[in-house]
Design a protein around this motif. Structure first.
Motif, mmCIF file in Angstrom:
data_model
loop_
_atom_site.group_PDB
_atom_site.id
_atom_site.type_symbol
_atom_site.label_atom_id
_atom_site.label_comp_id
_atom_site.label_asym_id
_atom_site.label_seq_id
_atom_site.Cartn_x
_atom_site.Cartn_y
_atom_site.Cartn_z
ATOM 1 N N VAL A 1 0.833 -1.207 0.000
ATOM 2 C CA VAL A 1 0.000 0.000 0.000
ATOM 3 C C VAL A 1 0.864 1.252 0.000
ATOM 4 O O VAL A 1 0.541 2.245 -0.674
ATOM 5 C CB VAL A 1 -0.955 0.002 1.207
ATOM 6 N N TYR A 2 1.977 1.226 0.729
ATOM 7 C CA TYR A 2 2.863 2.393 0.722
ATOM 8 C C TYR A 2 3.419 2.640 -0.687
ATOM 9 O O TYR A 2 3.561 3.790 -1.114
ATOM 10 C CB TYR A 2 4.012 2.198 1.710
ATOM 11 N N ALA A 3 3.717 1.562 -1.401
ATOM 12 C CA ALA A 3 4.196 1.709 -2.779
ATOM 13 C C ALA A 3 3.111 2.322 -3.664
ATOM 14 O O ALA A 3 3.389 3.187 -4.517
ATOM 15 C CB ALA A 3 4.629 0.355 -3.333
ATOM 16 N N ILE A 4 1.858 1.899 -3.454
ATOM 17 C CA ILE A 4 0.741 2.474 -4.215
ATOM 18 C C ILE A 4 0.630 3.967 -3.926
ATOM 19 O O ILE A 4 0.446 4.784 -4.840
ATOM 20 C CB ILE A 4 -0.573 1.758 -3.860
ATOM 21 N N THR A 5 0.741 4.332 -2.659
ATOM 22 C CA THR A 5 0.653 5.744 -2.274
ATOM 23 C C THR A 5 1.766 6.564 -2.909
ATOM 24 O O THR A 5 1.531 7.633 -3.468
ATOM 25 C CB THR A 5 0.710 5.875 -0.739
ATOM 26 N N ILE A 6 2.995 6.052 -2.831
ATOM 27 C CA ILE A 6 4.143 6.775 -3.387
ATOM 28 C C ILE A 6 3.957 7.011 -4.880
ATOM 29 O O ILE A 6 4.126 8.137 -5.383
ATOM 30 C CB ILE A 6 5.451 5.996 -3.119
ATOM 31 N N LEU A 7 3.587 5.975 -5.605
ATOM 32 C CA LEU A 7 3.486 6.086 -7.060
ATOM 33 C C LEU A 7 2.227 6.845 -7.488
ATOM 34 O O LEU A 7 2.261 7.669 -8.403
ATOM 35 C CB LEU A 7 3.501 4.694 -7.685
ATOM 36 N N GLY A 8 1.105 6.568 -6.808
ATOM 37 C CA GLY A 8 -0.140 7.222 -7.179
ATOM 38 C C GLY A 8 -0.112 8.719 -6.936
ATOM 39 O O GLY A 8 -0.680 9.497 -7.710
ATOM 40 N N TYR A 9 0.531 9.123 -5.858
ATOM 41 C CA TYR A 9 0.652 10.548 -5.541
ATOM 42 C C TYR A 9 1.827 11.177 -6.289
ATOM 43 O O TYR A 9 1.734 12.298 -6.765
ATOM 44 C CB TYR A 9 0.847 10.685 -4.040
ATOM 45 N N GLY A 10 2.916 10.424 -6.386
ATOM 46 C CA GLY A 10 4.115 10.956 -7.034
ATOM 47 C C GLY A 10 3.904 11.258 -8.502
ATOM 48 O O GLY A 10 4.461 12.228 -9.034
ATOM 49 N N GLY A 11 3.110 10.438 -9.186
ATOM 50 C CA GLY A 11 2.860 10.683 -10.599
ATOM 51 C C GLY A 11 2.216 12.033 -10.843
ATOM 52 O O GLY A 11 2.561 12.743 -11.800
ATOM 53 N N THR A 12 1.290 12.416 -9.967
ATOM 54 C CA THR A 12 0.655 13.733 -10.076
ATOM 55 C C THR A 12 1.684 14.845 -9.920
ATOM 56 O O THR A 12 1.691 15.822 -10.678
ATOM 57 C CB THR A 12 -0.448 13.888 -9.010
ATOM 58 N N PHE A 13 2.582 14.711 -8.938
ATOM 59 C CA PHE A 13 3.522 15.796 -8.645
ATOM 60 C C PHE A 13 4.669 15.895 -9.638
ATOM 61 O O PHE A 13 5.375 16.898 -9.651
ATOM 62 C CB PHE A 13 4.033 15.677 -7.206
ATOM 63 N N THR A 14 4.858 14.883 -10.455
ATOM 64 C CA THR A 14 5.829 15.014 -11.536
ATOM 65 C C THR A 14 5.449 16.189 -12.432
ATOM 66 O O THR A 14 6.307 16.956 -12.879
ATOM 67 C CB THR A 14 5.877 13.716 -12.365
ATOM 68 N N ALA A 15 4.149 16.356 -12.671
ATOM 69 C CA ALA A 15 3.671 17.475 -13.486
ATOM 70 C C ALA A 15 3.254 18.673 -12.632
ATOM 71 O O ALA A 15 3.527 19.820 -12.994
ATOM 72 C CB ALA A 15 2.496 17.018 -14.352
ATOM 73 N N PHE A 16 2.601 18.417 -11.472
ATOM 74 C CA PHE A 16 2.035 19.512 -10.691
ATOM 75 C C PHE A 16 3.102 20.466 -10.164
ATOM 76 O O PHE A 16 2.876 21.680 -10.071
ATOM 77 C CB PHE A 16 1.214 18.940 -9.530
ATOM 78 N N THR B 1 -2.603 -1.536 -7.248
ATOM 79 C CA THR B 1 -3.900 -1.494 -6.564
ATOM 80 C C THR B 1 -4.716 -2.743 -6.880
ATOM 81 O O THR B 1 -5.327 -3.358 -5.993
ATOM 82 C CB THR B 1 -4.686 -0.236 -6.979
ATOM 83 N N ARG B 2 -4.743 -3.110 -8.143
ATOM 84 C CA ARG B 2 -5.467 -4.322 -8.532
ATOM 85 C C ARG B 2 -4.849 -5.566 -7.885
ATOM 86 O O ARG B 2 -5.564 -6.484 -7.460
ATOM 87 C CB ARG B 2 -5.452 -4.480 -10.068
ATOM 88 N N LEU B 3 -3.518 -5.596 -7.788
ATOM 89 C CA LEU B 3 -2.839 -6.717 -7.125
ATOM 90 C C LEU B 3 -3.242 -6.797 -5.661
ATOM 91 O O LEU B 3 -3.547 -7.883 -5.141
ATOM 92 C CB LEU B 3 -1.322 -6.548 -7.250
ATOM 93 N N SER B 4 -3.271 -5.652 -4.963
ATOM 94 C CA SER B 4 -3.639 -5.647 -3.549
ATOM 95 C C SER B 4 -5.080 -6.104 -3.363
ATOM 96 O O SER B 4 -5.390 -6.857 -2.423
ATOM 97 C CB SER B 4 -3.454 -4.239 -2.977
ATOM 98 N N GLY B 5 -5.970 -5.679 -4.257
ATOM 99 C CA GLY B 5 -7.362 -6.125 -4.186
ATOM 100 C C GLY B 5 -7.491 -7.622 -4.369
ATOM 101 O O GLY B 5 -8.289 -8.286 -3.685
ATOM 102 N N ARG B 6 -6.696 -8.174 -5.271
ATOM 103 C CA ARG B 6 -6.726 -9.626 -5.497
ATOM 104 C C ARG B 6 -6.232 -10.385 -4.266
ATOM 105 O O ARG B 6 -6.769 -11.439 -3.907
ATOM 106 C CB ARG B 6 -5.878 -9.958 -6.722
ATOM 107 N N LEU B 7 -5.204 -9.840 -3.607
ATOM 108 C CA LEU B 7 -4.706 -10.470 -2.383
ATOM 109 C C LEU B 7 -5.769 -10.438 -1.282
ATOM 110 O O LEU B 7 -5.910 -11.399 -0.507
ATOM 111 C CB LEU B 7 -3.426 -9.767 -1.918
#
Length: 393
Positions: A205-220, A376-382
């Motif tokens: 989940v921490y990896a999801i947070t880092i990537l999901g939020y970080g992708g936005t800030f690459t441009a923002f 995220t999909r992987l975590s849901g499957r787990l």
């Protein structure tokens, strides 16, 4: 909702303003201090680094203290950091001020999230977190555009003086509205904290947070330079466009909380990340057209922060399942993960600006968010597999 939630929201507004206003001031600070755009962008990264350190470390160290007094101490540190930024004689001291302020930010949102969920029923937890984080989104609606305008009109130092005054109002509000008898869990032992750091489900989940939020800030992080240099808007228009973006963020954040309550974190995050990937790809093309750029930014805001309530409530739920004795620490680490994402995203964006074009930050950010979507999909499957095992047992 309890009135204490709105005290947390007031503090989040002040903290959100100082975190994100720097985005609108990157070109102004770069010019005034004689540094490059990527160097000015580091003020975003290093603030986030302060949050990333402060959230888990200081949350653990303050676990045995009264929650209200911890919050008041954090707001005092926040005010001091912004006053230092106001008086910073140069780039180095400004960095120091940003890191100090980031330390306060990290602990505030860590313990604030667990306080918010403890004040409401289980089925309202994501909405309670969303209300607290609305302080961040309202900061984007009003604080950031106003702070950007103040910085462009009166100098960037004046912005930090105004933010210090906001912090003082938040300190008074917290002293008056937050109850003194907030319940707190027993401080986690070192072994329990290490369990949070090493549990594979939480790390995912921490990896999801880092990537999901970080992708936005690459441009923002470089939105203001994109609007000025690529789209062709005058600097005075940037604060108005930030207002449009922030209004959209406020709606998306509240809707994201309701979506997580209604559908569950995984389905909600799937929808939000998919929309974010699509809109970042569109931005890489639409940024050169003024009308299309503004419309894209309006939609972007609705998705950009909508993942926050779902991610935060998801990590709290997993922590209650796997490490119930260290939920505060797990929550703090997720706040750290948000800000590691901000730091890495802005650093990646700086490298893109240095070697490619400003608009390339958008499609590269989309790729980063796409990885978060897959995880995220992987975590849901787990989760489904675990539920099936429990049912068969």
């Amino acid at each position: 909702m309890p009135i204490a939630l709105f005290a947390l929201t007031l503090s989040a507004f002040a903290i959100g303003t100082t975190e994100f206003v720097i985005v609108g001031l990157v070109p102004t600070i770069a010019q005034d201090l004689g540094v490059s755009l990527p160097s000015a962008g580091l003020l975003v990264s290093l603030y986030a680094a302060g949050v990333a350190v402060g959230a888990p470390v200081l949350t653990a160290l303050t676990g045995r203290f009264n929650r209200k007094w911890v919050l008041l101490g954090l707001m005092s540190l926040f005010i001091a950091g912004n006053l230092l930024a106001w008086q910073a004689p140069g780039y180095g001291s400004l960095i120091t001020a940003r890191i100090l302020t980031g330390l306060a930010h990290g602990v505030f949102f860590s313990i604030g999230s667990t306080i918010a969920t403890s004040l409401v029923a289980k089925d309202k937890e994501a909405s309670a977190i969303a209300i607290m984080f609305t302080g961040l989104t309202v900061a984007l609606v009003t604080g950031v555009p106003l702070g950007t305008w103040i910085g462009q009109t009166f100098g960037w130092r004046a912005t930090f003086l105004v933010v210090s005054a906001l912090g003082l109002l938040a300190l008074i509000g917290s002293a008056l509205l937050i109850p003194a008898n907030l319940k707190r869990s027993a401080p986690a032992t070192l072994g329990q904290q290490l369990k949070v750091l090493t549990h594979p489900r939480l790390l995912l989940v921490y990896a999801i947070t880092i990537l999901g939020y970080g992708g936005t800030f690459t441009a923002f992080t470089f939105l203001a330079p994109i609007l000025e240099q690529t789209t062709g808007f005058a600097p005075s228009m940037v604060s108005l466009i930030m207002l449009v973006y922030g209004a959209s963020v406020a709606i998306g954040n509240l809707y994201g909380g309701r979506l997580a309550d209604r559908l569950g974190p995984i389905p909600a995050l799937t929808l939000i990340f998919a929309g974010l990937v699509a809109i970042l790809l569109v931005l890489s093309v639409s940024a050169v057209h003024p009308v299309a750029a503004v419309l894209t930014i309006l939609v972007w805001g609705a998705f950009a922060f909508g993942n926050v309530p779902g991610l935060q409530v998801y990590v709290v739920k997993l922590a209650e399942r796997y490490v119930p004795e260290a939920v505060d620490v797990a929550s703090g680490l997720n706040i750290a993960a948000f800000n590691i994402g901000i730091a890495l995203g802005s650093v990646v964006g700086g490298q893109v600006v240095t070697h490619l074009a400003l608009t390339d930050t958008a499609w590269i950010g989309a790729i980063i968010v796409l990885v978060a979507l897959l995880l995220t999909r992987l975590s849901g499957r787990l989760d489904q597999r675990r539920a099936a095992r429990l049912a068969s047992a």
